[in-house]
Design an enzyme around this catalytic site. Structure first.
Site, PDB file in Angstrom:
ATOM      1  N   TRP A  10       0.598  14.462 106.051  1.00 32.14           N
ATOM      2  CA  TRP A  10       0.584  13.210 106.819  1.00 32.14           C
ATOM      3  C   TRP A  10      -0.671  12.382 106.601  1.00 32.14           C
ATOM      4  O   TRP A  10      -0.766  11.254 107.092  1.00 32.14           O
ATOM      5  CB  TRP A  10       0.750  13.516 108.312  1.00 32.14           C
ATOM      6  N   LYS A  11      -1.671  12.954 105.943  1.00 34.91           N
ATOM      7  CA  LYS A  11      -2.939  12.240 105.726  1.00 34.91           C
ATOM      8  C   LYS A  11      -3.473  11.743 107.084  1.00 34.91           C
ATOM      9  O   LYS A  11      -3.282  12.426 108.079  1.00 34.91           O
ATOM     10  CB  LYS A  11      -2.756  11.129 104.688  1.00 34.91           C
ATOM     11  N   HIS A  94      -7.230  18.143  97.676  1.00 36.38           N
ATOM     12  CA  HIS A  94      -6.377  16.962  97.477  1.00 36.38           C
ATOM     13  C   HIS A  94      -7.169  15.902  96.711  1.00 36.38           C
ATOM     14  O   HIS A  94      -8.390  15.778  96.885  1.00 36.38           O
ATOM     15  CB  HIS A  94      -5.914  16.410  98.829  1.00 36.38           C
ATOM     16  N   GLU A  96      -7.511  12.881  97.133  1.00 38.50           N
ATOM     17  CA  GLU A  96      -8.278  11.968  97.997  1.00 38.50           C
ATOM     18  C   GLU A  96      -9.592  12.613  98.437  1.00 38.50           C
ATOM     19  O   GLU A  96     -10.604  11.935  98.578  1.00 38.50           O
ATOM     20  CB  GLU A  96      -7.408  11.532  99.194  1.00 38.50           C
ATOM     21  N   GLU A 166      -0.187  17.101  91.508  1.00 37.33           N
ATOM     22  CA  GLU A 166      -0.061  15.731  91.994  1.00 37.33           C
ATOM     23  C   GLU A 166      -0.783  14.790  91.042  1.00 37.33           C
ATOM     24  O   GLU A 166      -2.010  14.615  91.156  1.00 37.33           O
ATOM     25  CB  GLU A 166      -0.681  15.607  93.391  1.00 37.33           C
ATOM     26  N   GLY A 172       1.314   7.570  96.311  1.00 39.30           N
ATOM     27  CA  GLY A 172       1.352   6.365  97.137  1.00 39.30           C
ATOM     28  C   GLY A 172       1.614   5.093  96.355  1.00 39.30           C
ATOM     29  O   GLY A 172       1.456   3.992  96.859  1.00 39.30           O
ATOM     30  N   SER A 212       4.917  10.272  95.329  1.00 34.94           N
ATOM     31  CA  SER A 212       6.060   9.385  95.558  1.00 34.94           C
ATOM     32  C   SER A 212       7.408  10.120  95.582  1.00 34.94           C
ATOM     33  O   SER A 212       8.423   9.579  95.136  1.00 34.94           O
ATOM     34  CB  SER A 212       6.077   8.248  94.530  1.00 34.94           C
ATOM     35  N   GLY A 233       3.808  12.775 100.845  1.00 38.78           N
ATOM     36  CA  GLY A 233       3.010  11.965 101.752  1.00 38.78           C
ATOM     37  C   GLY A 233       3.895  11.054 102.583  1.00 38.78           C
ATOM     38  O   GLY A 233       4.543  11.480 103.538  1.00 38.78           O
ATOM     39  N   GLY A 234       3.965   9.795 102.187  1.00 38.35           N
ATOM     40  CA  GLY A 234       4.654   8.741 102.942  1.00 38.35           C
ATOM     41  C   GLY A 234       6.030   9.113 103.482  1.00 38.35           C
ATOM     42  O   GLY A 234       6.326   8.874 104.660  1.00 38.35           O
TER      43      GLY A 234
HETATM   44  P1  13P Z   1       2.998  10.077  98.485  1.00 36.73           P
HETATM   45  O1  13P Z   1       4.212  10.972  98.647  1.00 36.73           O
HETATM   46  O2  13P Z   1       2.834   9.109  99.616  1.00 36.73           O
HETATM   47  O3  13P Z   1       2.937   9.480  97.133  1.00 36.73           O
HETATM   48  O4  13P Z   1       1.705  11.064  98.614  1.00 36.73           O
HETATM   49  C1  13P Z   1       1.656  12.201  97.851  1.00 36.73           C
HETATM   50  C2  13P Z   1       0.526  13.040  98.314  1.00 36.73           C
HETATM   51  O5  13P Z   1      -0.620  12.706  98.127  1.00 36.73           O
HETATM   52  C3  13P Z   1       0.848  14.278  99.035  1.00 36.73           C
HETATM   53  O6  13P Z   1      -0.276  15.085  99.172  1.00 36.73           O
END
Ligand code: 13P
Length: 248
Positions: A10-11, A94, A96, A166, A172, A212, A233-234
């Protein structure tokens, strides 16, 4: 036979109340019992999430963790704090965390080793940038991350790690790696693990794809060889979408 795993990252999204609402809604859907389900909310929602997710078979993970036991580390969260809440998984490395917070492989390796020691299941993220892929350096980058992030980890412990491939350019951005590209890299990762360890570790370790992933493309990705699940993520933020991902 490796069981598929669909993990939501969920970030920095959802308050504790929004987390509770998500699980209340998720309860309404029939969920595929043959899939391991994991949701990784922010620290402030973990307690609420563990309690709300219990009766629907969803395990909870954190998005980061300190490599230290306790002490003067302002703002950090320890493994014991997570375990005490009933958290079972932890995302480490991750992109990020690597890019925005400058976490290096040596530090990530230390966290992975510490998570294993504490019986938390690490979801270790690796993957290349767009520049690296365009320069044909993606295999070298991933190989180097595997070598560094698995340093001083025995075969017995390596098998407990979940790897999430990833590619940074797919996170994203709406640009998913094709099932063929994702599968090719997951296969490469398995071969590298085989070289570092043995057949048993390579055949049993779980390798997820992330970047994605959404209800519209999850089926194709999950049916590609060597892909054992997804880190999403999203599309994991809405209960209906997460139920679709799980029922790919
Ligand atoms: P998205 O699915 O939003 O591209 O994010 C991927 C992600 O970073 C999961 O850790």
């Amino acid at each position: 036979m490796r069981k598929k795993l669909i993990a939501g990252n969920w970030k920095m999204n959802k308050t504790a109340n929004e987390t509770k609402e998500f699980f209340e809604e998720l309860k309404k859907y029939d969920l595929n019992k043959d899939v391991n389900m994991v949701i990784c909310p922010p620290f402030s929602s973990l307690d609420r999430a563990v309690n709300a997710a219990k009766d629907i078979g969803v395990a909870i993970g954190a998005q980061n963790m300190s490599d230290q036991e306790s002490g003067a580390f302002t703002g950090e969260i320890s493994a014991n704090m997570l375990l005490d809440l009933g958290v079972e998984y932890v995302i480490l490395g991750h992109s990020e965390r690597r890019e925005i917070f400058n976490e290096q492989d040596g530090y990530i390796n230390s966290k992975v080793r510490y998570a294993i020691e504490k019986n938390l299941i690490p979801i270790l993220c690796i993957g290349e940038t767009l520049e690296e892929r365009e320069a044909d350096g993606h295999f070298d980058k991933v190989k180097s991350q595997i070598e560094k992030d698995f340093e001083n980890i025995s075969a017995e412990d390596a098998i407990k790690v979940i790897i999430a491939y990833e590619p940074i350019w797919a996170i994203g951005t709406g640009k998913t790696a094709t099932a063929k590209d994702a599968s090719e890299m997951c296969h490469f990762i398995r071969e590298e693990i085989k070289k570092m360890y043995n057949d048993e570790v390579a055949n049993n370790i779980s390798i997820l794809y992330g970047g994605s992933v959404k209800p519209a493309n999850v089926n194709e990705l999950m049916n590609a060889p060597d892909i054992d699940g997804a880190l999403v993520g999203g599309a994991s933020l809405k209960a209906e979408d997460y139920s679709k991902l799980v029922n790919f």
